[in-house]
Write a protein that holds these residues in place. Structure first.
Motif, mmCIF file in Angstrom:
data_model
loop_
_atom_site.group_PDB
_atom_site.id
_atom_site.type_symbol
_atom_site.label_atom_id
_atom_site.label_comp_id
_atom_site.label_asym_id
_atom_site.label_seq_id
_atom_site.Cartn_x
_atom_site.Cartn_y
_atom_site.Cartn_z
ATOM 1 N N GLU B 103 -6.488 9.357 40.175
ATOM 2 C CA GLU B 103 -6.602 7.974 40.641
ATOM 3 C C GLU B 103 -5.756 7.037 39.791
ATOM 4 O OE1 GLU B 103 -10.948 8.737 42.724
ATOM 5 O OE2 GLU B 103 -10.775 7.095 41.268
ATOM 6 N N GLU B 104 -5.671 7.320 38.472
ATOM 7 C CA GLU B 104 -4.850 6.482 37.600
ATOM 8 C C GLU B 104 -3.366 6.569 37.946
ATOM 9 O OE1 GLU B 104 -7.561 6.817 33.511
ATOM 10 O OE2 GLU B 104 -5.509 7.545 33.525
ATOM 11 N N THR B 106 -1.826 7.875 40.869
ATOM 12 C CA THR B 106 -1.337 7.833 42.256
ATOM 13 C C THR B 106 -2.037 6.812 43.137
ATOM 14 O OG1 THR B 106 -2.910 9.470 43.079
ATOM 15 C CG2 THR B 106 -0.848 10.315 42.159
ATOM 16 N N GLU B 107 -3.134 6.228 42.672
ATOM 17 C CA GLU B 107 -3.941 5.315 43.489
ATOM 18 C C GLU B 107 -4.594 6.021 44.681
ATOM 19 O OE1 GLU B 107 -4.607 2.326 42.454
ATOM 20 O OE2 GLU B 107 -3.088 2.082 40.902
ATOM 21 N N ARG B 109 -7.619 8.315 46.254
ATOM 22 C CA ARG B 109 -8.989 8.723 45.967
ATOM 23 C C ARG B 109 -9.157 10.157 46.465
ATOM 24 N NH1 ARG B 109 -11.099 4.588 43.781
ATOM 25 N NH2 ARG B 109 -13.080 5.649 43.453
ATOM 26 N N GLY B 138 -7.676 5.637 49.492
ATOM 27 C CA GLY B 138 -6.609 5.057 48.692
ATOM 28 C C GLY B 138 -5.273 5.117 49.409
ATOM 29 N N ARG B 139 -4.250 4.559 48.771
ATOM 30 C CA ARG B 139 -2.901 4.642 49.316
ATOM 31 C C ARG B 139 -1.984 5.127 48.209
ATOM 32 N NH1 ARG B 139 -1.264 -1.019 51.782
ATOM 33 N NH2 ARG B 139 -1.786 -1.534 49.621
ATOM 34 N N GLU B 141 0.509 5.098 45.693
ATOM 35 C CA GLU B 141 1.362 4.061 45.103
ATOM 36 C C GLU B 141 1.613 4.388 43.648
ATOM 37 O OE1 GLU B 141 -0.124 0.118 45.607
ATOM 38 O OE2 GLU B 141 -0.027 0.231 47.802
ATOM 39 N N ALA B 143 1.794 3.967 39.724
ATOM 40 C CA ALA B 143 0.939 3.246 38.789
ATOM 41 C C ALA B 143 1.700 3.116 37.465
ATOM 42 C CB ALA B 143 -0.370 3.991 38.628
#
Lengths: 196, 196
Positions: B103-104, B106-107, B109, B138-139, B141, B143
């Motif tokens: 999650e950190e 790639t954004e 979930r 999530g999408r 994106e 990070a």
């Protein structure tokens, strides 16, 4: 993975919280670093003392469908049954460490095979990796840290007398993988109140 | 597993060899302990500074048979593709750490699923555990540590542009596990001359 400069970072694992910097010997204190998500231990020179979980590696040594366990001759869990395992050393691959621990604790010679599972104990800061291993030589004998080594069939596992929750989890996963068996137990992420 | 008294042992992992005791700040020197098989770092007070490999955990985030990779915005391997991964923290189970890192970076979930493999790099003192994960929200994106996130089919993996040997090993094992594929690559215990 955050960048960590090898020249000025000293990763620490579980145990007591360190008080002094392993790089320079000066006192450390907690500080939140830029773009980090939890406090780290930092000395006045700016060296970061990283704390990381420790890795335990072990095997379930199997011959003719029976698994060898060893009775512990040391604390913790003195007198209880466990599979051969121990802390991975720097410079070892996980399979190498698992074979070394097996030979040290049981005098069995093994070829390390398939992965049985990975088991976390977050509160202890320990992750255990267990492989199945084929016994290819040696004789089962107690060594420095064990008082008895013997083999058990899938129906003979001493469930009430096992040393650690990770031993139980690995044996349950192994029993469930045996021919004619199903996964009768839910996988456990970890067990609260683990004795070790 | 050798007994280690939590009150006077401070396990250290990879990196520079520590010079000072984290417990008392005094200089450490190598000494072979009783019934041990390699030298340890011990201070004049008798505290042992253990060194242990570090554990990296990560995922291959998958949706509709395609895997998401992230282009690294930091050294090492800046600009190359990797799967989301990072150092496990004390207090985390391996699946929890793998989900956090995903999650950190790639954004996305994810729900962490089956184990893809365990990969050792003994010379780096690092063991990497990789899980497959289902993307559930999530999408994709970039990070803080990534400049681009996109998905690749099994035939589109940028093999020549991957960040680390562990990324390549995990992706090869994942591709080999896809429907209609066989294990076309030999499993690697570790790769000599790894760039990291």
């Amino acid at each position: 993975m955050p960048q960590r400069d090898a020249t000025d970072s000293f990763p620490l694992t579980i145990g007591e919280i360190p008080s002094f910097c392993p790089a320079c010997g000066k006192p450390v204190e907690e500080r939140v670093l830029e773009e980090d998500h939890r406090p780290r231990l930092v000395c006045p020179e700016g060296h970061v003392t990283w704390r990381n979980p420790r890795l335990v590696v072990g095997t379930l040594p199997v011959r003719s469908g029976r698994v060898y366990l060893a009775r512990r001759a040391i604390e913790p869990a003195l007198g209880r049954w466990g599979n051969p395992s121990g802390f991975l050393e720097v410079g070892e691959a996980v399979q190498e460490g698992a074979r070394r621990e097996t030979e040290e604790e049981t005098e069995l010679r093994v070829e390390v095979g398939r992965l049985v599972g990975v088991y976390s104990r977050p509160h202890a800061g320990i992750v255990t990796i267990v492989f199945e291993a084929d016994v290819v030589g040696g004789r089962p004998e107690p060594a420095a840290e064990t008082s008895e080594v013997r083999d058990f069939g899938p129906d003979e596992i001493p469930w009430e007398d096992l040393a650690f929750s990770t031993v139980e989890s690995a044996l349950r996963d192994w029993v469930a993988s045996q021919p004619g068996r199903g996964p009768t137990f839910e996988p456990e992420l970890y067990v609260e109140g683990d004795p070790e």
